[in-house]
Design an enzyme around this catalytic site. Sequence first.
Site, short mmCIF file in Angstrom:
data_model
loop_
_atom_site.label_atom_id
_atom_site.label_comp_id
_atom_site.label_asym_id
_atom_site.label_seq_id
_atom_site.Cartn_x
_atom_site.Cartn_y
_atom_site.Cartn_z
N SER A 133 -13.72 2.34 -4.59
CA SER A 133 -14.25 2.91 -3.35
C SER A 133 -14.96 1.88 -2.48
O SER A 133 -14.90 1.96 -1.25
CB SER A 133 -15.22 4.05 -3.68
OG SER A 133 -16.24 3.60 -4.55
N ASP A 192 -22.67 6.02 -13.44
CA ASP A 192 -21.31 6.23 -12.95
C ASP A 192 -20.29 5.80 -14.01
O ASP A 192 -19.45 4.93 -13.75
CB ASP A 192 -21.11 5.42 -11.66
CG ASP A 192 -19.85 5.83 -10.91
OD1 ASP A 192 -19.38 6.96 -11.11
OD2 ASP A 192 -19.33 5.01 -10.13
N GLN A 223 -12.50 -4.42 -3.94
CA GLN A 223 -11.31 -4.65 -4.72
C GLN A 223 -11.49 -5.91 -5.56
O GLN A 223 -12.28 -6.78 -5.22
CB GLN A 223 -10.06 -4.74 -3.85
CG GLN A 223 -10.08 -5.80 -2.77
CD GLN A 223 -8.97 -5.59 -1.75
OE1 GLN A 223 -8.62 -4.45 -1.40
NE2 GLN A 223 -8.39 -6.68 -1.26
N VAL A 224 -10.72 -5.98 -6.67
CA VAL A 224 -10.94 -7.02 -7.67
C VAL A 224 -9.72 -7.92 -7.78
O VAL A 224 -8.58 -7.45 -7.82
CB VAL A 224 -11.24 -6.38 -9.04
CG1 VAL A 224 -11.42 -7.45 -10.11
CG2 VAL A 224 -12.48 -5.50 -8.96
#
Length: 716
Positions: A232, A385, A235-236
């Site tokens: 969300s 989370d 990015q990796v």
Amino acid sequence: MAVSLSLPSPRSLAHRRRPPPTLHRAAIVRVRPISGTKSDAGGDGIRRGDQYAVQLTSKSRTPSAAVNVDLHARLSVLSKDRAEDMQAEARALARAENATAYHPEIIAAKYSSRPFKVVSRMLEIFTGLGSFALKLAVDQRRGQLELRKRQRAAELTEILTRLGPTFVKIGQGLSTRPDICPPEYIEELSQLQDALPTFPNENAFALIESELGAPLGSMFSAISPEPIAAASLGQVYKAQFKHSGQVVAVKVQRPEIEEAIGLDFYLLRGLGFLVNKYVDFIYTDVVALVDEFAKRVYQELNYVQEGQNARRFKKLYADNQEIYVPDIYWDYTSAKVLTMDWVDGIKLSEQEAIEKRGLKLLNLVDIGIQCSLRQLLEYGYFHADPHPGNLLATPDGRLAFIDFGMMSETPEEARSAIIGHIVHLVNRDYDAMARDYYALTFLTPDVDVSPIVPALRNFFDDALNSTVSELNFKTIVDGLGIVLYQYPFNVPAYYALILRSLTVLEGLALYADPNFKVLAASYPYFAKRLLTDPDPYLRDALIELLFKDGKFRWNRLENLLVQGRKDRDFTTKDALQPVLKLLLGPGGEELRALVVKEAVRVTEVIVLGSMIDAYDSMPDFIKVVVRNGNANGPFKLSDGEKRSMLELRDRVLRVWSLLRSSDSFDPSLLQPLLQVLEEPEARNLSGRIVGGITQRLSARLLQQILRSPATAVAPK
């Protein structure tokens, strides 16, 4: 040890299809070291996480020489590495000094002057969600809900993705609740965990260079041509350090993310004001809940803060061999770029892939539950989370945590209250449950809890067909929610994050096994804490649980010991000493009186029980002599009294057996007891117990001697 993020599911969104990720040479080949950066393998030290070793630089050294390296030199290397790490962290903090933080007043001032943007966003949200609700209504009317379930699930995923990060997080929560969402929705919504649409590589690489102040090619010798995962907020990429060859994960933040979430929280906060003002049956401060959630999300936007969270988490679990936490590379981290060890693992939602590696998903889930209990109730610092995209199964069977953006803390006084509350629930002690709400700060001291007790009893007694341990967490939350709405509760903001964390974990457990009961799996931990923790609140809760109406409830102690022994950290020694300190402390007079009374009663039943057993084992001709003409035997006891006495004796002996059979039991553990008994208060207590036993047994003996002889019936 470096290990890697799982590859995205092949069932990703249609517009995200791309070739399998591989390492490619960085497009930029110019080499310019980052200012002030030192190699992790520089000098004589090799650093991997928090573990340090010594590297031999001389080829002439033998293995035995390596073993005998001077301790002072090793400590010097360790100290140097730590100092360099602290300096690198300080540089990362300097790069993040202008990171965005949550300030509701600033956000309100910003958007209150932009009504058209606010209205436009409201229409976008209502249009997206409203159209979906309308389609569901039409499907239901036409009897096509089941037929179109897969299609609607994909549409909902697309709508939440289009609405942005705030709604993606809502979808992530739903994706872990198989008890709420059908399997088709779970499968589609799970793509929101790490398979979201990506933003252009050019933007990502430019952001890395601007944030870290160096060309990409000077830092990395290779980097994946496409993101490995997209969530969300960022990015990796998979990359390899140029200076050391270390494989790392590089997370890059989405552009203009603050604008997107800021407007959503402005709208949610406005909705919260309306709820607080006009909805009478909700006593919780909804605005405070929104602010707490927003604060945590904004903290996720500061990747240096996330790195510090990871380091703190790693330090707390350094002794747990079942947990893996990747290390952070501070010289390659800023507010919008985070670089950490690469984790090679499988998402917990991919049960088939996990079991193909010879691992058991339920074992990993149980590790996560036990870890979360320690987070919540020991350290007070927890992962808020824990969805499957943030939890991976490593090839060696460890549970890896890879995202530390959303963390929260449990106040110290609330930790003990939560433990007591669960234990009271399991034992159906609704009066104590109601009083727990004071300690949890759900109620102010001036609120009378007596009307709450029947509400708790009505719900849980109706909900339970067998034992409380059969409840799942959702049932508990639903039941407490009914009570919360009926009475003036004010739920603290941190509690919402605890509920989120626990419900996500339960969702993972239910995904692995629909019959899995989180409360049953976690109760051994609660029992162990209640038996061993010296915290005054828990000690009072234990006494309240064990003593009722002046009598000791051995069945409760037996149950606590049976459950507590299932916890791997339970020791008999820990369960013994806090009780002794409480018993012989300055404020223990009331407890001492109860203990004296119970000790006398237990001694009596053990002595008489042994005598009854001895009598029952006698040959019949001896029994005739011992009975001395009494048809009911030598003991003046009714059948009910005899049965009750033997049941108590057997229960006490079972409790002793449980203590002795503990893996940690050793007769030497009783040494502290002998030392304590030498104190004046203990000698006084012992004297009272001995006197009480002597008096009780003397009374029993006198009763037997003076009993009425059996009356012979003369023949007519």
